[in-house]
Structure formats: structure tokens, C-alpha cells
Design a protein around this motif. Structure first.
Motif, PDB file in Angstrom:
ATOM      1  N   ASP A   1       0.867  -1.116  -0.025  1.00 27.52           N
ATOM      2  CA  ASP A   1       0.104  -0.079   0.052  1.00 27.52           C
ATOM      3  C   ASP A   1       1.052   1.186   0.129  1.00 27.52           C
ATOM      4  O   ASP A   1       0.454   2.185  -0.747  1.00 27.52           O
ATOM      5  N   GLN A   2       1.805   1.163   0.644  1.00 27.08           N
ATOM      6  CA  GLN A   2       2.842   2.303   0.602  1.00 27.08           C
ATOM      7  C   GLN A   2       3.588   2.487  -0.637  1.00 27.08           C
ATOM      8  O   GLN A   2       3.682   3.766  -0.972  1.00 27.08           O
TER       9      GLN A   2
ATOM     10  N   ARG B   1       2.262   1.783  -3.620  1.00 31.86           N
ATOM     11  CA  ARG B   1       1.229   2.238  -4.357  1.00 31.86           C
ATOM     12  C   ARG B   1       0.735   3.839  -4.066  1.00 31.86           C
ATOM     13  O   ARG B   1       0.598   4.748  -4.986  1.00 31.86           O
ATOM     14  N   ASN B   2       0.727   4.239  -2.892  1.00 34.34           N
ATOM     15  CA  ASN B   2       0.348   5.531  -2.573  1.00 34.34           C
ATOM     16  C   ASN B   2       1.559   6.589  -3.012  1.00 34.34           C
ATOM     17  O   ASN B   2       1.277   7.689  -3.619  1.00 34.34           O
TER      18      ASN B   2
ATOM     19  N   TYR C   1       1.427   6.887  -6.973  1.00 31.67           N
ATOM     20  CA  TYR C   1       0.184   7.870  -7.207  1.00 31.67           C
ATOM     21  C   TYR C   1       0.397   9.217  -6.790  1.00 31.67           C
ATOM     22  O   TYR C   1       0.164  10.327  -7.661  1.00 31.67           O
ATOM     23  N   LYS C   2       0.938   9.547  -5.716  1.00 29.15           N
ATOM     24  CA  LYS C   2       1.336  10.755  -5.240  1.00 29.15           C
ATOM     25  C   LYS C   2       2.350  11.438  -6.118  1.00 29.15           C
ATOM     26  O   LYS C   2       2.197  12.654  -6.492  1.00 29.15           O
TER      27      LYS C   2
END
Length: 706
Positions: A429-430, A432-433, A436-437
Motif C-alpha cells: 500500500d505504501q 502504491r500511494n 500515485y502521489k
């Protein structure tokens, strides 16, 4: 503004042009929109500057071609001649290299523009349409094309957002479902593991009580035997045993009764890694191996003692054959001796020797010696030991270190696995975030750049922005499946570390194990026997080294090579080859063994022999192997009953201990007193050539004379 040049109708007809096929070009960012078409002004003879910037050239309808010669005026000729006098660099103001680069860039730009330009299908009334109608139709088509492209982009963006949202929902559902399953799994495993721990604690307490009871019984017996739990006492026991030196069959029987229970307890101590420290386990293992070696030495010492006095210690079946048979604890010992008779005068034609066939009912084995062995001097030593005293010295016996999580219970293992799964999901999840950021930040930078440069084309920036909006992070595996696969890979690597490359014929003890003990068959030379002298004195000649001497017998059988392909042999040749094979087989010893019915034989057992120098089991000398599954019998031929490397070791589960030298104290001048019938060796009268042992009745007199 470009000045409009008026041409007369005569000039228009004079210049003939060839019209190519219609090519429809798409609008660029610098071209005006459809709403600006009304501002374009048209004339009968030329276009305005605005029309050149907004519309592609519209060619007139083709007319019949007439072959006319173009008129060339003197002025044009004169002008061209004037320009030809100047170099090309001076006309353009640029060097040739720069011009070539400019042309190349323009060509690439046109090529890219042509690739991006769609080709529209012409309407049916295309030829009837005027130039203005065609331009209007082309602009409408371009607007429709742009609208379709924009709709596709919006649909792609919406699809990306929907896919991302669906993937996020699926991940959330998976986490929730995994947590619910883990809660149920944790509850069940906690109950199961607690129950097993309870049983283990009870087992430990019961073993502790048994150990205390055994220690108390050991203390009450006061039999002088060491406590196997104390390594120091076992070392003392071994030291005293070595100091005694001699060992007969009665001594061997006592040692078997004492040592085998100790070895059984030490085997349990060595494998119990939870109760004892690594240092204690190492001490127990060293003492255990030393006890095994000393017991093997005692077996050969007792056999040597028996063969040193055949007259009193063996049973005479006839005037020429003496045998010995006795059952010990964990050991069956059989000895066959053919006593040589006085040398007779040889016959003119010696009869063919008969093969000697020996049967050992106690160990369910039969041996047929080849005719090449002199039956008048043969001595066969057969021992069936329930304890394997050799395999631990093989390089293929010991396994590598066990995995670190070998003794972890299932509850702890499952909790660790769940923690690793959650940790891996959080890391994904980190990732992916972060991805995207970074994409959003870059999109914002590009948008700001485009707003700051509204009059620039910004094609590359727009393409980059679209790619960033549609981009996705790299595919990441399912955490639980990935961890399970990782465990499988680790276990596969451990299994690979357990495999070893073996030589030809070498038995891999990581694949085969001993069952039902070890069968030892040795072809020996009978040692010199004592001779009675006057005055109840016995004289014995001793040979060095003071141990069992093996009879030299080694036959290497090589199977005949198959005929080359395409060669047909006659029946006479086949029969001759069969006879040669049978003749070669007659030179080998035939061994017949009945397998125990208490073992489930899922596959034929492997027959092997022990090579002393290399310390491994081998099937190099085994030939004509036959296994009867119905009767559970094994039959094979071997060309070695003893060689320089050790005696023959047969079958998995039937192997013999390694002989040891230096079992008895050395004498003087290569001679030594004979071991007495009972008890320790006694020093007798010493002579220059040989030593004499006195009987117990004349011991004092012999000592006085010496």
C-alpha cells in the motif's frame, strides 16, 4: 500581408498543372476552430493569409490534360542565370549541414503528422461538392474526430478510476476476510496447541519420574556400572575396559549386557535437543561413539580368542570340521573352521575340489564358497549384529543442520505468517500511494507549465500528462501466496542441501537405512594352535598383527558387453557365451539370505559391501542379484569375502562392524603368550624364538625358573 497578384485569363490557361489525389489533413493546434470559418475571405484568384493558416490547400477539379509546352521568358532565364552564380549558402544564409538538418527535422515532422492524421471516407457527392463545401465538411469531420478522441480519453480516465476503486475495494475485502479467517484459525490452533502442550508436559514429567526412579534403582543395585547420565562415569568405564585388554566370549557376553542399555539411553539423549544443551549432547555423542568402537573391538577380540584355541572352545562336528555358535544380547556369532589334516602324498590325478556350502540357521543365511578356495584350510566367521557400528562413519550418513523453525508449534508459525502477510500488504500500500502521489505531483507541474505557456504547442507535455494519468504501479503478488511460495522454496533448498553426489556403486545413506541389523561374513585364516609339550606345557606361535587375518580372495567379475546393433549371433555363439558366464559365476561366492517377515519390503533391498579405507557402502562386487518377493529371499554372488578394505557387508540392514587392530598387548620379539582359556592373559616363560604359556598348576614353578 501577401500582395495579391492578378492574373489574366490568358495567363491562367497558359500555366497547366497536374492535380494529385485528394489528401485530407487534420487540423493542428495553431489552426482556427470551426467557428472561425466565417472570418475567412475567398477571392476568385487567390487566398488570403488567414486562409493559408487555417485551411489546407483545396485543389481544383481536374481538367483534361493537354500537352503544351511551357513558355519560358528571357527574364526568368536571366534571373536563374544570375542566381546560379551565387553559392547556396549565400542565398539562404545557412551552411549546407544546417540546411540538411533543417530539412530532416521538417521531413520527420511531416511524417509524424501524416501518421497521426486520420483518413476520412469521402461522401458519395464528393465530386459535386464545391471547394467551400469540401472545406466545411473536412472541418466538421475533424471536429468529430477530436470529439471522439476526447471521449475516448475521458472513458479511459473513467475506466482507470473505476479499476483503481474496484482494486482498492477488493484489497479491503481480502484484508477483512483474511482477518476473520485468521481469528477463527487462531482460536482453533490455540486450543489444539494448548492440548498438545499439556500432553507434552505430562510426558516430560513422566520421563522425569522414570529417570529419577532409574537413578534410584541404579543406586540401589550398586553393581559398579556407570550412570549413563554422567559422561564422566562413562569415560571412567571406558578407561577401565581398555586397560583390561583381553576379551573372551564370556567377557563379550557381559559387555553386551552392560553396554547395549547404555547405548540405547545415549541414543535418546543425543536426539533430545530440548532437554539437554548442545555441549551436553556433544559429550554424550562422543561417549556413545567410543562405546560403539570398543564393543566392535570386543567382538573381534572374542572371535580371535576363540580361534586361538579351537580344541577346547569349538565344537567338533567331525575330525576335520569344528564349529561355534552362541547367542549374545543383540549379537549372533557363528564360526566354521576346517582343520587341516596331516599332509599326504599327492595323487597322480587330483580330483576336482567340491564347493563348500555352509548354513547358519540362527541368522537364516547360507554361503557357498567357490572351488578356488581351499576347503581344507577355510575358516568362515559369521556374525549378525542388531547394532550398526559402521554407518555413522560414512560421509552420507549425517544430515545438515536442521531448519531453525523445526520445533516451532503450528500456532506460533501461523501467527508469524499472518504478521508477515500484514506487513507485506502495508508495504505494498505504501508503494502504491507513493507512486500515485508522485504521478499527481508531476501532473500538477505539467498543468502549471502549460498554463504558463498558452501559445506553445506543448505536445510532449500533454502526452506525458496523459501517460501519467493512465499509468499504474508494477504488479505486486498476493502476500499470502507469495509467503507460502517462499516457504516452499526454502524447504526445496533444504532438501537440495541434503542431497550428495556419490561415486559409482556407492550407497547413499540419506536414501537407504539399516533395518534388522548387520550381517558380517569374513573368510579368515585359522591362527596357529597351541601344542602340548611334556610337563603340561603348551607352546603357541603367534603372528603379528595380533588380530583376525583375512584370507586373500578377490575376483572381479565383468559382465560381457552386448553385441553391436545389427549383428545376429548364431545359437552356438549364444550357448558358448552362456557357458562362459556360468564359468565366471562359479568363481564367485554364492550367498542366500532369508529376509525377516517383520519388515514390510516395499521394494527390493539393496545389497552392499563395506570398503574400509573410504568408509562407505558399495555394491561394486555384487553380481547375479535375485529377489524373491513371495518367499522373501535374496540370492546374489560376490567376488569379495574380504579385501584389503574390509570384510563383506551384505544387504541394507545386514552390515558388519569395522575390524580394529592392536586388540592384545604386544609380546617380545614378535611372539606373545597365548591367551588363557578364562580370565586375563598371563606372562609365561620367554624363549628366544617363541613364548610358552604354563598351565595354572605349574605357574609358580615356571615363574621361579624364569
Amino acid at each position: 500581408m501577401v500582395k495579391k497578384d492578378k492574373k489574366s485569363p490568358r495567363d491562367e490557361n497558359a500555366d497547366e498543372i497536374e492535380l494529385p489525389d485528394e489528401v485530407f489533413l487534420a487540423l493542428t493546434d495553431f489552426e482556427s476552430e470551426a467557428g472561425d470559418v466565417q472570418a475567412v475571405q475567398y477571392t476568385d484568384t487567390s487566398y488570403t493569409s488567414a486562409s493559408f493558416e487555417s485551411l489546407p490547400p483545396v485543389l481544383p477539379d481536374p481538367e483534361p490534360k493537354h500537352k503544351k509546352v511551357k513558355k519560358i521568358t528571357h527574364q526568368s532565364t536571366r534571373d536563374s542565370s544570375v542566381y546560379s552564380e551565387w553559392p547556396e549558402e549565400s542565398l539562404t544564409g545557412e551552411p549546407k549541414e544546417e540546411q540538411r538538418r533543417t530539412k530532416k527535422r521538417k521531413k520527420e515532422k511531416r511524417k509524424k503528422h501524416d501518421l497521426e492524421m486520420p483518413r476520412f471516407e469521402k461522401p458519395k457527392n464528393w465530386k459535386e461538392m464545391s471547394k467551400k463545401q469540401r472545406d466545411i465538411w473536412l472541418l466538421e469531420k475533424m471536429e468529430e474526430y477530436k470529439a471522439e478522441k476526447e471521449a475516448e480519453k475521458q472513458a479511459a480516465l473513467a475506466g482507470v478510476k473505476e479499476r483503481r476503486a474496484a482494486a482498492a475495494r477488493e484489497r479491503a475485502d481480502t484484508v477483512a476476510r483474511d482477518d476473520a479467517e485468521q481469528a477463527v484459525r487462531r482460536d482453533l490452533l490455540a486450543r489444539t496447541v494448548n492440548l498438545f502442550h499439556k500432553y507434552e508436559r505430562q510426558q516430560v514429567e513422566l520421563n522425569h519420574k522414570k529417570r529419577l526412579e532409574a537413578e534410584w534403582q541404579q543406586y540401589l543395585r550398586c553393581d559398579g556400572l556407570p550412570d549413563p547420565r554422567a559422561a564422566a562415569q562413562l569415560n571412567t568405564y571406558l578407561h577401565v575396559w581398555r586397560e583390561r585388554g583381553a576379551c573372551d566370549d564370556n567377557e563379550l557376553d557381559r559387555r553386551c549386557e552392560e553396554v547395549l542399555p547404555m547405548l540405547e539411553m545415549l541414543e535418546e539423549f543425543v536426539t533430545d535437543v530440548r532437554q539437554f544443551t548442545p555441549r551436553q549432547i556433544q559429550n554424550y555423542n562422543e561417549v556413545r561413539l567410543e562405546l560403539r568402537r570398543q564393543l566392535s573391538s570386543a567382538i573381534h577380540c572374542a572371535s580371535y580368542t576363540l580361534l586361538r584355541d579351537i580344541k577346547h572352545r569349538l565344537v567338533w562336528q567331525s575330525i576335520q570340521v569344528a564349529t561355534y555358535e552362541r547367542l549374545f544380547r543383540g549379537l549372533k556369532l557363528n564360526i566354521y573352521v576346517s582343520v587341516p589334516l596331516p599332509t599326504r602324498k599327492p595323487k597322480p590325478v587330483e580330483p576336482e575340489r567340491e564347493a563348500i556350502e555352509l548354513s547358519f540357521p540362527s541368522m537364516a543365511a547360507t554361503v557357498r564358497l567357490p572351488r578356488a578356495i581351499d576347503g581344507a584350510r577355510a575358516c568362515v566367521h559369521a556374525a549378525h549384529s542388531a547394532l550398526d557400528l559402521l554407518s555413522e562413519t560414512c560421509r552420507t550418513h549425517a544430515l545438515p543442520a536442521a531448519p531453525a523453525d523445526r520445533y516451532i508449534d503450528l500456532f506460533t508459525f501461523n501467527e508469524r505468517e499472518h504478521e508477515n502477510v500484514c506487513k507485506m500488504k502495508k508495504e505494498q500500500d505504501q508503494i502504491r500511494n507513493k507512486f500515485y502521489k508522485e504521478a499527481r505531483d508531476r501532473v500538477k507541474e505539467i498543468e502549471a507549465f502549460i498554463k504558463a505557456n498558452p501559445y506553445a504547442k506543448n505536445d510532449k507535455e500533454k502526452e506525458e500528462m496523459e501517460a501519467l494519468i493512465l499509468s499504474e504501479p508494477a504488479d505486486m503478488p498476493d502476500p499470502r501466496a507469495y509467503i507460502a511460495e517462499h516457504h516452499d522454496i526454502e524447504f526445496s533448498n533444504y532438501l537440495k542441501s541434503c542431497t550428495m553426489r556419490t561415486r559409482t556403486g556407492e550407497i547413499n545413506l540419506r536414501k537407504y537405512r539399516i533395518c534388522n541389523g548387520v550381517l558380517n561374513l569374513d573368510l579368515l585364516v585359522t591362527p596357529p594352535q597351541p601344542k602340548l609339550m611334556a610337563g603340561d606345557i603348551a607352546i603357541t606361535t603367534l603372528e603379528l598383527p595380533k588380530q583376525l587375518q583375512r584370507m586373500s580372495y578377490e575376483v572381479q567379475y565383468r559382465a560381457p558387453s552386448p553385441p553391436p546393433p545389427g549383428v545376429t549371433r548364431t545359437p552356438e555363439e549364444i550357448e558358448a557365451e552362456i557357458k562362459r558366464t556360468e564359468a565366471e559365476y562359479e568363481k564367485l561366492a554364492l550367498v542366500f539370505i532369508e529376509l525377516p517377515h517383520s519388515v514390510m519390503w516395499s521394494e527390493p533391498p539393496v545389497v552392499c559391501q563395506w570398503q574400509r579405507e573410504d568408509n562407505f557402502w558399495t555394491s561394486h562386487y555384487i553380481n547375479d542379484y535375485k529377489f524373491n518377493e513371495d518367499k522373501l529371499t535374496v540370492q546374489f554372488r560376490t567376488g569379495v569375502l574380504y579385501n584389503a578394505r574390509g570384510g563383506v557387508r551384505l544387504l541394507p540392514g545386514f552390515r558388519r562392524p569395522q575390524p580394529r587392530g592392536g586388540l592384545l598387548p604386544q609380546g617380545v620379539g614378535g611372539r606373545e603368550t597365548q591367551l588363557p582359556r578364562h580370565g586375563l592373559p598371563r606372562q609365561g616363560i620367554q624363549f628366544p624364538v617363541e613364548q610358552v604359556e604354563c598351565s595354572s598348576r605349574q605357574q609358580k614353578h615356571c615363574n621361579a625358573n624364569s
